[in-house]
Design an enzyme around this catalytic site. Structure first.
Site, PDB file in Angstrom:
ATOM      1  N   TRP A   1      17.384  74.405  45.011  1.00 59.40           N
ATOM      2  CA  TRP A   1      18.570  74.771  43.955  1.00 59.40           C
ATOM      3  C   TRP A   1      19.328  76.029  44.980  1.00 59.40           C
ATOM      4  O   TRP A   1      20.921  76.332  44.583  1.00 59.40           O
ATOM      5  CB  TRP A   1      18.309  76.133  42.675  1.00 59.40           C
ATOM      6  CG  TRP A   1      17.530  77.450  43.253  1.00 59.40           C
ATOM      7  CD1 TRP A   1      17.435  78.211  43.907  1.00 59.40           C
ATOM      8  CD2 TRP A   1      18.114  78.561  42.540  1.00 59.40           C
ATOM      9  NE1 TRP A   1      17.136  79.710  44.047  1.00 59.40           N
ATOM     10  CE2 TRP A   1      18.122  79.820  42.786  1.00 59.40           C
ATOM     11  CE3 TRP A   1      18.717  78.814  40.561  1.00 59.40           C
ATOM     12  CZ2 TRP A   1      17.963  80.424  42.697  1.00 59.40           C
ATOM     13  CZ3 TRP A   1      18.897  80.123  40.578  1.00 59.40           C
ATOM     14  CH2 TRP A   1      18.151  81.041  41.441  1.00 59.40           C
ATOM     15  N   ASP A   2      19.024  76.332  46.503  1.00 54.07           N
ATOM     16  CA  ASP A   2      20.436  77.315  47.247  1.00 54.07           C
ATOM     17  C   ASP A   2      21.889  76.436  47.050  1.00 54.07           C
ATOM     18  O   ASP A   2      22.706  77.708  47.274  1.00 54.07           O
ATOM     19  CB  ASP A   2      19.308  77.987  48.215  1.00 54.07           C
ATOM     20  CG  ASP A   2      18.089  77.824  48.331  1.00 54.07           C
ATOM     21  OD1 ASP A   2      17.378  77.537  47.261  1.00 54.07           O
ATOM     22  OD2 ASP A   2      17.754  79.129  48.772  1.00 54.07           O
TER      23      ASP A   2
ATOM     24  N   GLU B   1      10.598  83.539  40.735  1.00 53.51           N
ATOM     25  CA  GLU B   1       8.866  82.179  40.520  1.00 53.51           C
ATOM     26  C   GLU B   1       7.651  83.442  41.176  1.00 53.51           C
ATOM     27  O   GLU B   1       6.663  82.727  40.611  1.00 53.51           O
ATOM     28  CB  GLU B   1       9.248  81.413  42.389  1.00 53.51           C
ATOM     29  CG  GLU B   1       9.658  81.851  43.268  1.00 53.51           C
ATOM     30  CD  GLU B   1      10.431  80.808  44.362  1.00 53.51           C
ATOM     31  OE1 GLU B   1       9.725  81.189  45.405  1.00 53.51           O
ATOM     32  OE2 GLU B   1      10.661  79.757  43.809  1.00 53.51           O
TER      33      GLU B   1
ATOM     34  N   LYS C   1      10.906  88.757  41.270  1.00 48.46           N
ATOM     35  CA  LYS C   1      10.863  88.824  42.868  1.00 48.46           C
ATOM     36  C   LYS C   1      12.177  88.991  43.159  1.00 48.46           C
ATOM     37  O   LYS C   1      12.693  89.147  44.176  1.00 48.46           O
ATOM     38  CB  LYS C   1      10.519  87.482  43.260  1.00 48.46           C
ATOM     39  CG  LYS C   1      11.084  87.092  44.715  1.00 48.46           C
ATOM     40  CD  LYS C   1      10.384  85.583  45.194  1.00 48.46           C
ATOM     41  CE  LYS C   1      10.660  85.396  46.515  1.00 48.46           C
ATOM     42  NZ  LYS C   1      10.152  83.649  46.708  1.00 48.46           N
TER      43      LYS C   1
HETATM   44  C1  BGC Z   1      13.477  81.959  46.090  1.00 48.26           C
HETATM   45  C2  BGC Z   1      13.990  80.545  46.080  1.00 48.26           C
HETATM   46  C3  BGC Z   1      14.690  79.707  47.087  1.00 48.26           C
HETATM   47  C4  BGC Z   1      13.481  79.796  48.310  1.00 48.26           C
HETATM   48  C5  BGC Z   1      14.396  78.706  49.049  1.00 48.26           C
HETATM   49  C6  BGC Z   1      12.812  80.964  47.320  1.00 48.26           C
HETATM   50  O1  BGC Z   1      11.765  82.665  48.816  1.00 48.26           O
HETATM   51  O2  BGC Z   1      12.657  82.397  45.713  1.00 48.26           O
HETATM   52  O3  BGC Z   1      14.889  81.198  44.970  1.00 48.26           O
HETATM   53  O4  BGC Z   1      15.114  78.623  46.877  1.00 48.26           O
HETATM   54  O5  BGC Z   1      13.435  80.853  48.810  1.00 48.26           O
HETATM   55  O6  BGC Z   1      15.511  79.533  49.464  1.00 48.26           O
END
Ligand code: BGC
Length: 789
Positions: A345-346, A484, A604
């Protein structure tokens, strides 16, 4: 660090991986880590090269299971260039005496300069000066110039350049149990007396890769093919103080490229036509100068220098060349192998910045999603749902690429990974589609691909929502939110949480916007869509109802991250900080203690607070009002404080989002978080992760923090809205934007005064709205506004 250079002094093996990531050179088509050409991959060095969108899928045995992973492939290494005195070992900084060592990344010109002086004993030294570029005008070319200077001796220097097809994906230690051999069928050959080639293909995706290398030296060049490498050698006669030069020019193509016959032929032909190094450098510099003009961001001081480095890496990953590619936003850039080059989703943190400089790049990145809409609809269907269920991690064809198991390096255990339940990624795509359309005024996209994607994402949410008679509201169950850490209720048999507030509020937003967009479509187009997708008024009415009645849980006067969050135990933060120091990866710490973070009110990264990142206060209040909920300023601030104390910032996105919302709220703690976001990669705050690739979302997010966060800039209702907030540590800045066909709109804020210049053109005037004021600026006009204290 100076304004336009990024420098490292001295050779530090422990920092090498970090430097390689931050000194990566790329042009959107491919990128190469800033590794030293005389070093091969080992525990210290990792010379990776990645072509955007070049993935391969392999199956491995881990923890008694067969798991499949798709990776962004580390393609053959074009960098190798080693040297030695006749009859002596090859010189590397790990085996020889280093008298001096310096790396200078020139941001203005996209050149990596390297200088090393090797001590050869008895007062003799060999100085190696290199300049490297990955060409920004011709995306298939790279070049390396090496100058050797003898000090205190004359003699023969043996130089060997190579193209190395014997590489694997081995850049991330956690993945080492997984198969990383992606290349096969390596063949090498000679094209011209000075040019060699290497060709291979990926093992399962069957992408053919062609590479050619031309070596120009002041001495004859000999060629030797030793599969999977091909080498070119020369012997330079060194005389003290007189530099001898070797130029290596390389071309890379894959079978994914348009307008070629085959990648090998294309590479050989391209390198054959490539001009000499000086000319390549000249055109490369011009391309960079143009990029800097289009993405000008002028912030003084240290913050400004870091932002420039971030902009540099964003532009190297997503450049104007990206507009021609079928690729998404790789979370870790093209700079390393963490997260396997996947697309998360970045893009939510990246596209809003690009929209206002390179809308054609945003469009291409959204087209990547549109091409995979059918795949997302199939995923939904397979899950018994309607609409489009976009994958949490996406790669080549848009199927779900999230790993099934992940390793906790602390406990050594492989654990089930439920992060694929982050269906909120669909809302992020919808948000970006909407923002792009608003910023670019691209009606063609809005009426076609945007409408198609929004419709299916909205349909997915409407189908996911189930009416709860007791609550009298719709609920979305079994998801994971942006935080997450929480992927299940404590002791639950099934993963997933209910009514994640961020998911539900953004789902309501998607439904509302989709209704608005569909309503605004020209009638023939609306009819076409309805015919093709079976959409009828009844379904639209249902969407309207769901968008007004999704459940958003509260506890103790704050928005709950999800239903039941308030019932979880409080963590003894003090104890964990005392015991472990850095507790960013609290999930791993707790799991290694045979506990689980699912039991605690510990997040997180920003989850509920993401709402304050995406929506300005008024819009957020409006969204809650639509849901029949009252969100006053006090409740929001209470919510901010609540989660601020319960977040470990285990993602670089967390500092960014907190910095943003605290800045917008004019809170004193803002700078601390903004700094965390600024330092994320340069100081490697997540402990060793930057060496595995930069954090593109956080990098782009910091640029957008100035562009939209500080200025309060919004593009909606056909106007440019501004509502600057003061951040004392970043109080003056300038930037230029491309807004709805107006190129180079300049915004400058200094001493509480805002200046907007619209360059001359035959475009329509721009409507600018500030709190309590509206001005219309004609092309060629400058508006000067004094901001309220
Ligand atoms: C984050 C996610 C992100 C992913 C990729 C993870 O550590 O919790 O939000 O999309 O890294 O950057």
């Amino acid at each position: 660090m100076t304004g336009w250079t990024w420098e490292y002094e001295g050779y530090e093996p422990a920092d090498e991986r970090l430097r390689e990531s931050l000194c990566t050179l790329g042009n959107g088509y491919f990128a190469t880590r800033g590794a030293l050409p005389e070093c091969s991959a080992d525990d210290v060095h990792y010379p990776g090269t990645y072509v955007a969108g070049c993935y391969n899928r392999l199956t491995s045995d881990v923890a008694g299971r067969r798991v499949e992973n798709e990776d962004l492939v580390n393609v053959p290494n074009w960098l190798p260039l080693r040297f030695r005195l006749r009859g002596r070992p090859w010189l590397t900084p790990d085996t020889a005496t280093v008298l001096e060592h310096r790396l200078v990344l020139h941001l203005s010109s996209g050149v990596l300069e390297r200088l090393t002086s090797y001590g050869l004993g008895n007062g003799r030294a060999l100085t190696v000066r290199q300049e490297r570029l990955v060409h920004m005008a011709d995306p298939h070319l790279a070049a390396l110039r090496t100058e050797f200077t003898a000090d205190g001796f004359s003699g023969e220097l043996h130089v060997e350049a190579a193209l190395d097809g014997g590489v694997t994906n081995a850049g991330v230690e956690r993945y080492r149990d997984l198969d990383g051999h992606h290349l096969t069928h390596e063949h090498a050959g000679t094209a011209e007396h000075d040019t060699v080639w290497l060709r291979c293909r990926t093992r399962t995706s069957d992408i053919r890769i062609g590479m050619a290398s031309r070596l120009t030296a002041d001495a004859p060049v000999t060629i030797r093919h030793a599969r999977p490498r091909t080498t070119q050698r020369t012997r330079l006669q060194l005389v003290p103080g007189r530099p001898a030069t070797v130029d290596k020019t390389v071309a890379v193509y894959t079978s994914r490229d348009p307008a070629i016959s085959d990648p090998l032929y294309a590479a050989v032909a391209r390198v054959g036509r490539a001009p000499a190094f000086d000319e390549l450098l000249r055109s490369h510099r011009t391309a960079w100068a143009q990029l800097w003009r289009r993405a000008d961001l002028d912030v003084p001081g240290e913050a400004g220098s870091i932002l420039r480095l971030h902009l540099f890496h964003v532009l190297q990953t997503l450049s104007p060349h990206t507009a021609d590619l079928d690729v998404g936003v790789p979370a870790r850039g093209l700079h390393g192998e963490a997260y396997r080059g996947h697309v998360f989703w970045d893009e939510l943190f990246v596209l809003p910045f690009l929209n206002l400089h390179f809308p054609e790049v945003s469009r291409a990145l959204l087209r990547y999603r549109h091409r995979r809409l059918e795949q997302a609809c199939t995923a939904a269907l397979n899950a018994g749902r309607r609409g489009a269920m976009y994958p949490w991690q996406s790669g080549s064809d848009g199927r779900e690429e999230t790993q099934q198991l992940h390793l906790n390096p602390r406990s050594g255990r492989w654990l089930p990974d439920h992060s694929h339940l982050q269906h909120h990624v669909g809302s992020a795509i919808a948000y970006n589609v909407w923002q792009y359309c608003e910023a670019s005024g691209d009606t063609e996209f809005r009426h076609t691909k945007a409408a198609e994607m929004l419709l299916q994402i909205a349909r997915f949410w409407a189908d996911a929502a189930r009416y709860d008679k007791v609550l009298g509201r719709y609920r979305i169950r079994g998801v994971v939110g942006p935080d997450e850490y929480h992927d299940a209720y404590p002791d639950a048999q099934q993963p997933g949480l209910n009514d994640n507030a961020y998911t539900n509020v953004t789902a309501s937003w998607v439904l509302t916007r989709t209704l608005e967009l569909l309503h605004g479509l020209p009638e023939p187009r609306r009819r076409e869509l309805a015919e093709r997708t079976g959409l009828d008024d009844e379904e639209l009415d249902l969407w309207d109802e769901i968008s007004r009645t999704l459940h958003v849980p509260f506890h103790e006067g704050v928005i709950s991250q999800f239903d039941g969050y308030g019932d979880l135990a409080e963590l003894d933060w003090h104890r964990y900080r005392q015991e472990y120091g850095d507790i960013r990866r609290l999930d791993r710490i707790l799991e290694a203690e045979d506990d689980t973070v699912n039991r605690y009110q510990a997040s997180k990264q920003a989850d509920v607070l993401m709402l304050g990142y995406l929506f300005a206060p008024e819009e957020l209040q409006g969204l809650f009002a639509r849901l029949g909920l009252w969100l006053d300023e006090e409740t929001w601030q209470r919510t901010v404080d609540y989660y601020l104390h319960r977040t470990s910032h285990g993602s670089t996105l967390s500092g960014l989002v907190h910095g943003w919302i605290l800045t917008r709220a004019r809170r004193a703690e803002a700078w601390q978080f903004v700094q965390e976001a600024l330092r994320g990669d340069i100081a490697d705050v997540q402990g060793g992760t930057t060496g595995e690739g930069i954090h593109l979302g956080a990098m782009a997010g910091t640029l957008d923090l100035v562009q939209r966060g500080l200025t309060g800039l919004e593009t909606r209702e056909g106007a440019l809205w501004l509502d600057p907030v003061p951040l004392p540590e970043l109080s003056s800045y300038g930037l230029s934007l491309r807004y709805q066909g107006n190129w180079g709109v300049r915004l400058r804020l200094r001493h509480g005064r805002l200046e907007i210049t619209v360059p001359s053109s035959d475009e329509t005037p721009i409507d600018v709205r500030l709190p309590g004021r509206a001005v219309r600026l004609e092309p060629g006009e400058t508006g000067r506004l004094l901001l309220p204290e």
